[in-house]
Motif scaffolding. Structure first.
Motif, PDB file in Angstrom:
ATOM      1  N   ASP A 224       0.818  -1.224   0.000  1.00 29.52           N
ATOM      2  CA  ASP A 224       0.000   0.000   0.000  1.00 29.52           C
ATOM      3  C   ASP A 224       0.847   1.269   0.000  1.00 29.52           C
ATOM      4  O   ASP A 224       0.319   2.375   0.100  1.00 29.52           O
ATOM      5  CB  ASP A 224      -0.948   0.000   1.204  1.00 29.52           C
ATOM      6  N   LEU A 225       2.180   1.119  -0.093  1.00 24.00           N
ATOM      7  CA  LEU A 225       3.144   2.226  -0.197  1.00 24.00           C
ATOM      8  C   LEU A 225       3.343   3.021   1.083  1.00 24.00           C
ATOM      9  O   LEU A 225       4.085   4.009   1.090  1.00 24.00           O
ATOM     10  CB  LEU A 225       2.774   3.195  -1.343  1.00 24.00           C
ATOM     11  N   TYR A 355      -3.276  -2.286  -5.624  1.00 22.93           N
ATOM     12  CA  TYR A 355      -2.465  -3.249  -4.872  1.00 22.93           C
ATOM     13  C   TYR A 355      -3.378  -4.350  -4.330  1.00 22.93           C
ATOM     14  O   TYR A 355      -4.588  -4.164  -4.168  1.00 22.93           O
ATOM     15  CB  TYR A 355      -1.716  -2.563  -3.726  1.00 22.93           C
ATOM     16  N   ASP A 356      -2.787  -5.493  -4.076  1.00 23.84           N
ATOM     17  CA  ASP A 356      -3.496  -6.628  -3.472  1.00 23.84           C
ATOM     18  C   ASP A 356      -3.123  -6.685  -1.993  1.00 23.84           C
ATOM     19  O   ASP A 356      -1.955  -6.889  -1.669  1.00 23.84           O
ATOM     20  CB  ASP A 356      -3.110  -7.942  -4.159  1.00 23.84           C
ATOM     21  N   PRO A 357      -4.064  -6.489  -1.089  1.00 25.41           N
ATOM     22  CA  PRO A 357      -3.748  -6.402   0.346  1.00 25.41           C
ATOM     23  C   PRO A 357      -3.193  -7.714   0.908  1.00 25.41           C
ATOM     24  O   PRO A 357      -3.606  -8.811   0.505  1.00 25.41           O
ATOM     25  CB  PRO A 357      -5.103  -6.060   0.983  1.00 25.41           C
ATOM     26  N   HIS A 358      -2.244  -7.568   1.847  1.00 27.17           N
ATOM     27  CA  HIS A 358      -1.647  -8.735   2.501  1.00 27.17           C
ATOM     28  C   HIS A 358      -2.689  -9.559   3.252  1.00 27.17           C
ATOM     29  O   HIS A 358      -2.522 -10.765   3.433  1.00 27.17           O
ATOM     30  CB  HIS A 358      -0.560  -8.283   3.487  1.00 27.17           C
ATOM     31  N   GLU A 359      -3.740  -8.908   3.685  1.00 27.28           N
ATOM     32  CA  GLU A 359      -4.768  -9.619   4.455  1.00 27.28           C
ATOM     33  C   GLU A 359      -5.386 -10.775   3.664  1.00 27.28           C
ATOM     34  O   GLU A 359      -5.906 -11.733   4.242  1.00 27.28           O
ATOM     35  CB  GLU A 359      -5.878  -8.646   4.878  1.00 27.28           C
ATOM     36  N   ASP A 368     -14.405 -14.127   0.915  1.00 31.27           N
ATOM     37  CA  ASP A 368     -13.974 -13.486   2.161  1.00 31.27           C
ATOM     38  C   ASP A 368     -12.809 -12.518   1.959  1.00 31.27           C
ATOM     39  O   ASP A 368     -12.403 -11.833   2.894  1.00 31.27           O
ATOM     40  CB  ASP A 368     -13.578 -14.558   3.182  1.00 31.27           C
ATOM     41  N   LYS A 369     -12.270 -12.469   0.769  1.00 35.81           N
ATOM     42  CA  LYS A 369     -11.126 -11.602   0.511  1.00 35.81           C
ATOM     43  C   LYS A 369     -11.560 -10.147   0.312  1.00 35.81           C
ATOM     44  O   LYS A 369     -12.663  -9.872  -0.155  1.00 35.81           O
ATOM     45  CB  LYS A 369     -10.365 -12.085  -0.731  1.00 35.81           C
TER      46      LYS A 369
END
Length: 465
Positions: A224-225, A355-359, A368-369
Motif C-alpha cells: 500500500d506504499l 495493490y493486493d492487500p496482505h490480508e 472473504d477476501k
C-alpha cells in the motif's frame, strides 16, 4: 515469408507469450505499414531475426505508450519541477533530489550514449547511459540483479531461513523523521540474534568466539506504499567457532527473540534520540510511548521465521535463488511496480494505481477476501508516497554480518552454495543486453540483416571524456 511467419506466430493457439508485448494477437504495433519492408527483410534471414525485430518494435517507447504502459519517469518528467518548487524546504535529505533528477535524465542522449553499428549495412543502434539511481525502475532492476549475485557469492552450502523483524505502527513516524533510526533497526536485530546464540551456552559463546552468518535487507514499504520499515534477514542455520568450523544451529527460541528484540529496540531508540539527536523532549515522549507499547505487545512484536520449504526435487540452489531474488528486489527499486500504475490523467492531475492487500494472502475463500484495492489520488500525493522511500545518499539497505560480513577474512571449510561457473552466468545476466533478452526476448544489437552490431567507440558520446 513475412506474412507466413506473422500468421503462424500470431494464430497458433498453443503459443504462450513468454515475453512481454510478444502476443501478436494483441500487441500489433509491429504490423504498422511503415514497418512492412523492414520485417520482410528480417524474415529473409530466418525466424530468429524476424521475431527479434518484432519484439524490438513492440517494446519501443511509443509502442509501450500505445499499449497503456505508464512509467514513473513519465510522471516525474511532467510534475517534478513544480513539486520541487512547492516543497523545496522539505526535500533536504541527502541525495534525494539527486536520485530523482538522475532518474528523470536516465538514457538521455545529452548525458552520453553508446553507438552500435552493423558491419554489413547502414543500421545502427544508440543507447543512452544509465543513471544508476535506485529510484529508477530500469537501473533498479539491474542493481537488484547485481545485489542478488553479491548475496549468492556469500551463501554457503547449508540450510538457510528467512526472518522478518517489524516495528509497531506507532513508531514508524519517528523512523521516517529521524533516518538514523534505520541504522538502529539493523544493529538491534543483530544484537537480538546474537543474544539467542549466546543464550544456548553463554560460556562457550565467548570461549569459542561463536558467530552466526546472516544478511539483512531493509524494506521500507508494503504493497500500500505506506512507510513501514522492516527487516528481512537471510540467515544460515550454522554458527562458526574459533577453529573455523561450522556447527549446526537451527533452533531459534522465537519468544525469547521477540522479547529481546523489543527490549533492545526500545533502549536503543531512546539512547539515539537522547544522545545523538539530543532532543530530550522527543526522547521522553518516545520513552513513554515504549512503556505503553510493552503493555500493548507483552509477547513482543510480529516476527516471522519458518524453516525454508524445500522444493519437490529438493533443489536448494533453486530455493535460494528464489529467496535472494525476493528479498533483494524490495531493497533495490521504486516502491511500486510500474505495472500497478493504471492511469495517468495529466489534465486533472490524478494517478490511479492498485495493490493486493496482505490480508488476502492466507484467505482461501474468494468471497472473504478484500480484493484488489484501487487508489486514485492527486499526483503530488503519489509523488510524496514514492520519494519517502528513496534511501539517503550512501545508505546501505543490504548489510552483511558475522561470517558473511565483508570484513570477515578467515577461511571457512564448507563449500559455497554456488559454483564459480554459476556465479559467472548470473553476473553475465546482469549486463543490459542480456537483461533485455531475458525480460523481453530480443537483442537490440541484432541487426535486421542478421549480423551482430559492434560498439563504435569513436561515434559514442562520453560527456566526461
Amino acid at each position: 515469408m513475412f506474412f507466413y511467419l506473422w500468421y503462424n506466430f500470431a494464430m497458433n493457439n498453443s503459443y504462450k507469450p513468454f515475453y512481454r508485448n510478444s502476443d501478436l494477437k494483441i500487441n500489433r504495433y509491429f504490423a504498422l505499414p511503415q514497418f512492412k519492408s523492414r520485417l520482410i527483410e528480417a524474415s529473409k534471414h530466418g525466424k530468429e531475426i524476424f521475431y527479434n525485430e518484432v519484439r524490438k518494435l513492440n517494446n519501443c517507447y511509443i509502442a509501450r505508450k500505445e499499449q497503456g504502459d505508464i512509467s514513473i519517469k513519465d510522471i516525474f518528467s511532467v510534475f517534478w519541477n513544480e513539486f520541487k518548487e512547492k516543497y523545496k524546504a522539505r526535500l533536504n535529505r541527502s541525495g534525494l533530489i539527486e536520485s530523482i533528477e538522475s532518474m528523470i535524465s536516465c538514457h538521455n542522449f545529452d548525458k552520453g550514449y553508446l553507438y552500435y553499428e552493423c558491419p554489413n549495412c547502414n543500421e545502427f543502434y544508440m543507447v543512452g547511459f544509465s543513471c544508476h539511481s535506485r529510484f529508477c525502475a530500469s537501473c533498479g532492476q539491474k542493481y537488484k540483479n547485481q545485489r542478488t549475485v553479491k548475496v549468492s557469492e556469500k551463501c554457503l552450502d547449508a540450510p538457510h531461513r528467512q526472518f522478518v523483524f517489524t516495528i509497531p505502527e506507532e513508531l514508524r513516524q519517528y523512523f521516517r523523521t529521524y533516518r538514523g533510526l534505520l541504522n538502529i533497526l539493523f544493529s538491534t536485530a543483530s544484537e537480538a540474534l546474537n543474544a539467542v546464540l549466546e543464550k544456548e551456552s553463554p560460556r562457550l559463546y565467548k570461549l569459542d568466539k561463536r558467530r552466526l552468518g546472516y544478511i539483512s535487507f531493509l524494506h521500507t514499504f508494503g504493497r500500500d506504499l505506506k512507510f513501514h520499515p522492516h527487516l528481512h534477514i537471510l540467515i544460515a542455520e550454522r554458527y562458526l567457532n574459533n577453529k573455523g568450523e561450522l556447527r549446526k544451529f537451527d533452533y531459534f527460541h522465537f519468544n525469547y527473540l521477540r522479547i529481546t528484540f523489543q527490549n533492545k529496540l526500545f533502549h536503543n531508540i531512546y539512547i539515539y534520540l537522547r544522545d545523538i539527536v539530543k532532543n530530550s523532549k522527543i526522547s521522553k515522549k518516545v520513552f513513554k510511548l515504549c512503556i505503553e507499547l510493552k503493555k500493548k505487545y507483552p509477547d513482543g512484536y510480529y516476527f516471522y521465521g519458518p524453516k525454508m520449504v524445500k522444493s519437490k526435487d529438493n533443489d536448494n540452489i533453486k530455493d535460494m535463488k528464489s529467496l535472494t531474488n525476493y528479498v533483494a528486489r524490495y531493497a533495490s527499486h521504486p516502491a511500486i511496480s510500474e505495472r500497478r500504475i493504471l492511469k495517468f490523467d495529466i489534465e486533472n492531475r490524478l494517478i490511479t494505481w492498485c495493490y493486493d492487500p496482505h490480508e488476502d494472502d492466507d484467505v482461501e475463500n474468494e468471497e472473504d477476501k478484500l480484493g484488489r484495492q484501487y487508489i486514485t489520488e492527486d499526483v503530488f500525493s503519489f509523488i510524496e508516497r514514492l520519494i519517502v522511500h528513496i534511501p539517503s545518499k550512501g545508505f546501505q539497505q543490504i548489510r552483511y554480518y558475522g561470517f558473511y560480513s565483508n570484513k570477515f577474512k578467515e577461511k571457512i571449510s564448507d563449500k559455497s552454495l554456488f559454483s564459480d561457473a554459476q556465479l559467472t552466468k548470473m553476473l553475465d545476466n546482469t549486463k543490459w543486453i542480456n537483461g533485455l533478452k531475458n525480460s523481453f526476448g530480443y537483442d537490440p544489437t541484432l541487426c535486421v540483416c542478421g549480423s551482430q552490431m559492434f560498439l563504435n567507440y569513436e561515434l559514442s558520446f562520453y560527456p566526461s571524456g
